[in-house]
Design a protein around this motif. Structure first.
Motif, mmCIF file in Angstrom:
data_model
loop_
_atom_site.group_PDB
_atom_site.id
_atom_site.type_symbol
_atom_site.label_atom_id
_atom_site.label_comp_id
_atom_site.label_asym_id
_atom_site.label_seq_id
_atom_site.Cartn_x
_atom_site.Cartn_y
_atom_site.Cartn_z
ATOM 1 N N CYS A 119 0.866 -1.120 0.129
ATOM 2 C CA CYS A 119 0.028 -0.028 0.046
ATOM 3 C C CYS A 119 0.926 1.163 -0.024
ATOM 4 C CB CYS A 119 -0.927 0.104 1.071
ATOM 5 S SG CYS A 119 -2.035 -1.465 1.032
ATOM 6 N N MET A 120 1.901 1.261 0.672
ATOM 7 C CA MET A 120 2.848 2.375 0.913
ATOM 8 C C MET A 120 3.188 3.023 -0.827
ATOM 9 S SD MET A 120 5.253 2.205 3.755
ATOM 10 C CE MET A 120 6.396 3.811 3.570
ATOM 11 N N MET A 121 3.296 1.949 -1.532
ATOM 12 C CA MET A 121 4.159 2.239 -3.014
ATOM 13 C C MET A 121 2.933 2.778 -3.501
ATOM 14 S SD MET A 121 6.820 1.435 -2.178
ATOM 15 C CE MET A 121 6.894 1.450 -0.312
ATOM 16 N N GLN A 122 1.605 2.929 -3.266
ATOM 17 C CA GLN A 122 0.451 3.765 -4.056
ATOM 18 C C GLN A 122 0.543 5.172 -3.870
ATOM 19 O OE1 GLN A 122 -0.045 0.552 -6.329
ATOM 20 N NE2 GLN A 122 -1.365 2.046 -6.727
ATOM 21 N N GLU A 123 1.331 5.428 -2.853
ATOM 22 C CA GLU A 123 1.507 6.833 -2.649
ATOM 23 C C GLU A 123 2.549 7.562 -3.369
ATOM 24 O OE1 GLU A 123 -0.332 8.093 1.332
ATOM 25 O OE2 GLU A 123 0.708 6.275 1.600
ATOM 26 N N LYS A 124 2.082 8.687 -4.064
ATOM 27 C CA LYS A 124 3.307 9.247 -4.843
ATOM 28 C C LYS A 124 4.421 9.777 -4.185
ATOM 29 C CE LYS A 124 1.211 9.992 -9.305
ATOM 30 N NZ LYS A 124 -0.337 9.406 -9.096
ATOM 31 N N HIS A 125 4.060 10.495 -3.127
ATOM 32 C CA HIS A 125 5.113 11.262 -2.270
ATOM 33 C C HIS A 125 5.955 10.103 -1.557
ATOM 34 C CE1 HIS A 125 2.006 10.420 0.670
ATOM 35 N NE2 HIS A 125 3.021 10.628 1.505
ATOM 36 N N ILE A 126 5.557 9.033 -1.201
ATOM 37 C CA ILE A 126 6.420 8.101 -0.755
ATOM 38 C C ILE A 126 7.450 7.458 -1.414
ATOM 39 C CG2 ILE A 126 6.236 5.849 0.428
ATOM 40 C CD1 ILE A 126 3.898 6.487 2.011
ATOM 41 N N VAL A 127 6.942 7.187 -2.582
ATOM 42 C CA VAL A 127 7.956 6.710 -4.006
ATOM 43 C C VAL A 127 8.703 7.637 -4.008
ATOM 44 C CG1 VAL A 127 7.697 5.737 -6.420
ATOM 45 C CG2 VAL A 127 6.311 5.143 -4.709
ATOM 46 N N GLU A 128 8.483 9.046 -4.031
ATOM 47 C CA GLU A 128 9.537 10.165 -4.383
ATOM 48 C C GLU A 128 10.520 10.042 -3.437
ATOM 49 O OE1 GLU A 128 10.192 11.871 -7.213
ATOM 50 O OE2 GLU A 128 8.371 10.566 -7.853
ATOM 51 N N LYS A 129 9.904 10.017 -1.887
ATOM 52 C CA LYS A 129 11.108 9.814 -1.002
ATOM 53 C C LYS A 129 12.116 8.727 -1.126
ATOM 54 C CE LYS A 129 10.995 9.778 3.960
ATOM 55 N NZ LYS A 129 10.167 10.342 5.270
ATOM 56 N N ILE A 130 11.383 7.787 -1.456
ATOM 57 C CA ILE A 130 12.444 6.236 -1.579
ATOM 58 C C ILE A 130 13.382 6.819 -2.673
ATOM 59 C CG2 ILE A 130 12.426 4.029 -1.983
ATOM 60 C CD1 ILE A 130 9.661 3.882 -0.407
ATOM 61 N N LYS A 131 12.873 7.274 -3.862
ATOM 62 C CA LYS A 131 13.751 7.335 -5.018
ATOM 63 C C LYS A 131 14.783 8.253 -4.348
ATOM 64 C CE LYS A 131 11.259 8.304 -8.733
ATOM 65 N NZ LYS A 131 10.093 8.443 -9.744
ATOM 66 N N LYS A 132 14.611 9.435 -3.799
ATOM 67 C CA LYS A 132 15.597 10.166 -3.283
ATOM 68 C C LYS A 132 16.579 9.749 -2.140
ATOM 69 C CE LYS A 132 14.394 14.718 -2.508
ATOM 70 N NZ LYS A 132 13.266 15.672 -2.481
ATOM 71 N N SER A 133 15.933 9.340 -1.347
ATOM 72 C CA SER A 133 16.591 9.107 0.133
ATOM 73 C C SER A 133 17.081 7.522 0.365
ATOM 74 C CB SER A 133 15.927 9.687 1.193
ATOM 75 O OG SER A 133 15.485 11.042 1.010
ATOM 76 N N TYR A 134 16.572 6.617 -0.426
ATOM 77 C CA TYR A 134 16.742 5.095 -0.303
ATOM 78 C C TYR A 134 17.097 4.716 -1.586
ATOM 79 C CZ TYR A 134 14.309 6.084 4.246
ATOM 80 O OH TYR A 134 14.056 6.567 5.424
ATOM 81 N N SER A 135 18.348 5.169 -2.032
ATOM 82 C CA SER A 135 18.616 4.672 -3.440
ATOM 83 C C SER A 135 19.254 3.285 -3.536
ATOM 84 C CB SER A 135 19.862 5.723 -3.949
ATOM 85 O OG SER A 135 20.674 5.623 -2.956
ATOM 86 N N PHE A 136 19.269 2.650 -2.212
ATOM 87 C CA PHE A 136 19.503 1.256 -2.438
ATOM 88 C C PHE A 136 18.381 0.335 -2.573
ATOM 89 C CE2 PHE A 136 18.743 2.641 1.965
ATOM 90 C CZ PHE A 136 17.783 1.776 2.497
ATOM 91 N N VAL A 137 17.412 0.740 -2.661
ATOM 92 C CA VAL A 137 16.119 -0.003 -3.064
ATOM 93 C C VAL A 137 16.099 -0.330 -4.583
ATOM 94 C CG1 VAL A 137 13.670 -0.142 -3.013
ATOM 95 C CG2 VAL A 137 14.586 0.906 -0.990
ATOM 96 N N ASP A 138 15.990 -1.814 -4.823
ATOM 97 C CA ASP A 138 16.374 -2.271 -6.090
ATOM 98 C C ASP A 138 14.899 -2.377 -7.056
ATOM 99 O OD1 ASP A 138 19.118 -2.925 -6.423
ATOM 100 O OD2 ASP A 138 18.301 -4.041 -4.438
ATOM 101 N N LEU A 139 13.930 -2.486 -6.425
ATOM 102 C CA LEU A 139 12.477 -2.855 -6.975
ATOM 103 C C LEU A 139 11.529 -2.517 -6.386
ATOM 104 C CD1 LEU A 139 10.535 -4.478 -8.975
ATOM 105 C CD2 LEU A 139 10.934 -6.558 -7.067
ATOM 106 N N ILE A 140 10.472 -1.470 -6.953
ATOM 107 C CA ILE A 140 9.179 -1.045 -6.126
ATOM 108 C C ILE A 140 7.889 -1.421 -7.217
ATOM 109 C CG2 ILE A 140 7.901 1.118 -5.605
ATOM 110 C CD1 ILE A 140 10.557 2.546 -5.109
ATOM 111 N N PHE A 141 7.034 -2.026 -6.644
ATOM 112 C CA PHE A 141 5.748 -2.137 -7.290
ATOM 113 C C PHE A 141 4.634 -1.892 -6.293
ATOM 114 C CE2 PHE A 141 4.790 -6.609 -6.171
ATOM 115 C CZ PHE A 141 6.020 -7.037 -5.588
ATOM 116 N N GLY A 142 3.484 -2.012 -6.787
ATOM 117 C CA GLY A 142 2.384 -1.538 -6.094
ATOM 118 C C GLY A 142 1.357 -2.779 -5.739
ATOM 119 N N THR A 143 0.018 -2.129 -5.522
ATOM 120 C CA THR A 143 -0.993 -3.157 -5.039
ATOM 121 C C THR A 143 -1.788 -3.788 -6.170
ATOM 122 O OG1 THR A 143 -2.464 -1.288 -4.909
ATOM 123 C CG2 THR A 143 -1.676 -2.052 -2.688
ATOM 124 N N HIS A 144 -1.656 -3.026 -7.500
ATOM 125 C CA HIS A 144 -2.523 -3.236 -8.268
ATOM 126 C C HIS A 144 -1.510 -4.345 -9.556
ATOM 127 C CE1 HIS A 144 -5.565 -0.771 -7.180
ATOM 128 N NE2 HIS A 144 -4.796 0.447 -7.339
#
Ligand code: 5AD
Ligand code: SF4
Length: 476
Positions: A119-144
């Motif tokens: 669910c967190m990944m469906q929120e744009k501001h959260i994905v932006e934050k992860i892209k910027k501040s958690y660059s070590f995350v390799d894969l992001i997908f959502g609930t759909h």
């Protein structure tokens, strides 16, 4: 990207396509294992509700089918996934905290792959934050797009670059994917996805999308398959199961589905979650009462004991309606256990509103309750309502609510003391020589026993009530 649910034929074709990705990943994983001289390990952590827990079983099933070995220790995993929840602020904070730890592990293990979904990944501001501040995350997908995890998994490990895939609605349901169940003897079954209710505090409709009900024949087939695989207890899952089937061209009720599920030979217990009071029908109460397989437990979230607040929450019922439901349920099933969800500190909650909540808890006499301090979710109507309740006031009310629920829970729990009830034994207790299980009413029982009893339904005398649980022994 805006999408809508594809036809049954397209769903089948996509499921086949994803199965092919699993086979391809398996060969690739074998190659990698030969090079490394060791197995590849995966670890999945679930945050949040039963729906997420079921999604995680699918993710684990895909990892297993693709040749990964499951490990409970994320530090030794090659691929870690966090299946996130965003219903309250502290769920988000928990994920960020855990990511901080993973970052330090990955610094020493640079090939570690980290994925985030849910669910967190469906929120744009959260994905932006992860892209910027958690660059070590390799894969992001959502609930759909859980349905395409096999494809995303292969891409991530092969291409070794960051992959972000998020959709706005569900084109394909994540059915027909392999599943690794946590318990061999009980299972959740999704009957619907999403929520149309838009309670004003709740982020779920924004991150899970609109209601989609699965076809009854598919659900029944899944239940039959599970039973033939050793499952004795089924939990039918949806954000609002009482509105199941309402969006079909020819509407089909949840009560009818429940009756059909109860006919599956070999099934011993049926539960369901979650019910919305506005949609709980007389037909459903009848279907529960006439089927002994349906557990005598209903989780019926009330949220607040004040008509004024229920209106501001957009719940579409008042206290009189809720109490009428409680009365009907108890008339039809006198020993039924009732549990609920309650939010404390909703914007504008006065001392008088809150006292209404305490009164309601005593009047209903809940067996237990999940209690939450209101958490402001960006984008929901309640976030911009005036009169947000100060933290210290909400916390003080929360403590009073807990104390009241403790009283009613103790009273309710005591009502079965000395009786014999069927217990589904679920696991070994931490205390050697004891096992732990649940009665149909969902109360926990600890009793002397061993691993051979796990997954069996045994008659147990509930010898002693200890507030929220029982000590018992097998009744011969
Ligand atoms: N703040 C606090 N609790 C919430 N819930 C949902 N949204 C919020 C929120 N913003 C609670 C409701 C719901 C349960 C799953 O979570 O009580 O029934
Ligand atoms: Fe959220 Fe209300 Fe839907 Fe439950 S019914 S998921 S509380 S919007």
């Amino acid at each position: 990207m805006q999408t809508s649910l594809k036809s049954i034929e397209e769903q089948r074709a996509e499921a086949l396509r994803q199965t092919e990705f699993i086979a391809e990943t398996r060969s690739y994983v074998l190659e990698l294992e030969q090079t490394l001289g060791r197995p590849l390990k995966s670890n999945v952590t679930t945050f949040g509700c039963q729906m997420n827990a079921r999604d995680s079983e699918k993710i684990r099933g895909i990892f297993a089918a693709a040749g990964f070995q499951n490990t409970d220790n994320e530090d030794e995993a090659d691929f870690v996934i966090y299946n996130t929840c965003t219903v309250r602020e502290n769920a988000d904070q928990h994920v960020y905290g855990r990511l901080g730890h993973l970052n330090s592990v990955k610094k020493k293990k640079k090939d570690m792959v980290i994925g985030l979904c849910g669910c967190m990944m469906q929120e744009k501001h959260i994905v932006e934050k992860i892209k910027k501040s958690y660059s070590f995350v390799d894969l992001i997908f959502g609930t759909h797009n859980l349905y395409e995890f096999p494809e995303l998994l292969l891409k991530t490990i092969r291409e070794k670059k960051r992959i972000i895939e998020i959709l706005d609605s569900t084109p394909y349901l994540p059915e027909s994917l392999p599943v690794s169940r946590k318990y061999p003897f009980k299972s959740g079954v999704n009957i619907m996805y999403g929520c149309n209710n838009f309670c004003t505090y709740c982020i779920v409709p924004y991150v899970r999308g609109r209601e989609i009900s699965r076809r009854p024949e598919e659900i029944l087939q899944e239940v039959r398959n599970l039973v033939s695989d050793g499952v004795v207890e089924i939990m039918l899952l949806g954000q609002n199961v009482n509105s199941y089937g309402k969006t079909f061209e020819e509407p089909y009720s949840f009560a009818k589905l429940l009756r059909e599920v109860c006919k599956v030979p070999g099934l011993r217990r049926v539960r369901f979650m979650t019910s919305h009071p506005k949609d709980l029908s007389d037909e459903l109460i009848e279907a529960m009462a006439e089927n002994p397989l349906v557990c005598r437990h209903l989780h019926l979230p009330v949220q607040a004991g004040s008509d004024r607040l229920l209106k501001k929450m957009n719940r579409h019922y008042d206290l009189a309606h809720y109490m009428e439901l409680v009365k009907k349920l108890r008339e039809a099933m006198p020993d039924i256990s009732l549990t609920t969800d309650i939010i404390v500190g909703f914007p504008g909650e006065t001392e008088e509103d809150f006292e209404g909540t305490l009164r309601l808890v005593r009047e209903v006499g809940y067996d237990s309750a999940f209690t939450f301090i209101y958490s402001k979710r960006t984008g929901t109507p309640a976030a911009s309502m005036p009169d947000q309740v100060p933290d210290e006031v909400a916390h003080a009310r929360f403590d009073r609510l807990l104390a009241t629920i403790k009283e009613t829970a103790e009273e309710q729990c005591a009502r079965f003391e000395g009786q014999v009830h069927d217990v589904l034994v679920e696991e070994l207790n931490k205390e050697p020589g004891l096992v732990t299980g649940r009665i149909g009413h969902n109360l926990v029982v600890h009793l002397p026993g061993d691993a051979s009893m796990i997954g069996k339904i045994v008659p147990v005398r509930l010898r002693e009530c200890r507030g929220f649980y029982y000590l018992g022994e097998v009744a011969f």
